[in-house]
Motif scaffolding. Sequence first.
Motif, mmCIF file in Angstrom:
data_model
loop_
_atom_site.group_PDB
_atom_site.id
_atom_site.type_symbol
_atom_site.label_atom_id
_atom_site.label_comp_id
_atom_site.label_asym_id
_atom_site.label_seq_id
_atom_site.Cartn_x
_atom_site.Cartn_y
_atom_site.Cartn_z
ATOM 1 N N GLN A 115 0.833 -1.207 0.000
ATOM 2 C CA GLN A 115 0.000 0.000 0.000
ATOM 3 C C GLN A 115 0.867 1.256 0.000
ATOM 4 N N LYS A 116 1.948 1.252 0.777
ATOM 5 C CA LYS A 116 2.848 2.411 0.814
ATOM 6 C C LYS A 116 3.489 2.640 -0.546
ATOM 7 N N ALA A 117 3.920 1.561 -1.193
ATOM 8 C CA ALA A 117 4.541 1.695 -2.507
ATOM 9 C C ALA A 117 3.546 2.230 -3.527
ATOM 10 N N LEU A 139 9.956 -1.645 -4.483
ATOM 11 C CA LEU A 139 10.503 -1.701 -3.131
ATOM 12 C C LEU A 139 11.246 -0.404 -2.814
ATOM 13 N N ARG A 140 11.302 -0.057 -1.525
ATOM 14 C CA ARG A 140 11.957 1.181 -1.097
ATOM 15 C C ARG A 140 13.344 0.884 -0.553
ATOM 16 N N CYS A 141 14.325 1.577 -1.103
ATOM 17 C CA CYS A 141 15.711 1.446 -0.638
ATOM 18 C C CYS A 141 15.823 2.022 0.769
ATOM 19 N N ASP A 142 16.423 1.260 1.684
ATOM 20 C CA ASP A 142 16.578 1.716 3.064
ATOM 21 C C ASP A 142 17.552 2.876 3.204
ATOM 22 N N PHE A 143 18.424 3.074 2.221
ATOM 23 C CA PHE A 143 19.404 4.158 2.291
ATOM 24 C C PHE A 143 18.873 5.451 1.674
ATOM 25 N N CYS A 144 18.481 5.413 0.402
ATOM 26 C CA CYS A 144 18.063 6.653 -0.277
ATOM 27 C C CYS A 144 16.562 6.922 -0.164
ATOM 28 N N LYS A 145 15.808 5.948 0.343
ATOM 29 C CA LYS A 145 14.368 6.086 0.592
ATOM 30 C C LYS A 145 13.533 6.245 -0.677
ATOM 31 N N ASN A 179 16.168 -3.838 -9.529
ATOM 32 C CA ASN A 179 17.242 -2.863 -9.324
ATOM 33 C C ASN A 179 17.712 -2.765 -7.879
ATOM 34 N N VAL A 180 17.136 -3.565 -6.996
ATOM 35 C CA VAL A 180 17.534 -3.533 -5.590
ATOM 36 C C VAL A 180 17.876 -4.939 -5.107
ATOM 37 N N SER A 181 18.636 -4.999 -4.021
ATOM 38 C CA SER A 181 18.956 -6.278 -3.386
ATOM 39 C C SER A 181 18.182 -6.373 -2.089
ATOM 40 N N VAL A 182 17.725 -7.583 -1.788
ATOM 41 C CA VAL A 182 16.958 -7.815 -0.562
ATOM 42 C C VAL A 182 17.739 -8.790 0.304
ATOM 43 N N TYR A 183 17.985 -8.383 1.553
ATOM 44 C CA TYR A 183 18.720 -9.213 2.503
ATOM 45 C C TYR A 183 17.820 -9.495 3.695
#
Length: 131
Positions: free
Chosen positions: A74-76, A86-92, A99-103
């Motif tokens: 819903q946020k996305a 998905l939202r990058c935890d660094f650049c938000k 284009n992102v990695s999930v750990y």
Amino acid sequence: MRSSLKNKREPYEQVFLEGKKKRKHVAIVENALGRPLPPNAEIHHFDENKRNNSRDNLVLCPSREYHFLLHRRQKALKACGNQNWLRCDFCKTFDDPNNVSVYHQKRKRLIIVHRKCKNDYQNKRKALRGN
């Protein structure tokens, strides 16, 4: 904006059924099911307003993980128009999952980062340590 924040902080409505206090949204879903909630099930308020207990606003989730997935999607959707991003935890910023990695981190928390953002962060940490 304040009213939506206020709604998120307000406690759930309570009802008394057969002498026991129960959250109103739980009672509504259990009544619709005709039985108690399954183990580990949670109820999601689609509009994120804990006070809106209309049946068309309540979604039965089989687990907490699924409930968090609904919130993340819903946020996305609200932020970028694509519920799969998905939202990058660094650049938000939101981006395509390709284009992102999930750990996975301890306690099942997901870390989602762009490779460049992660590298920039690690380089800054190295510079601060003097390596």
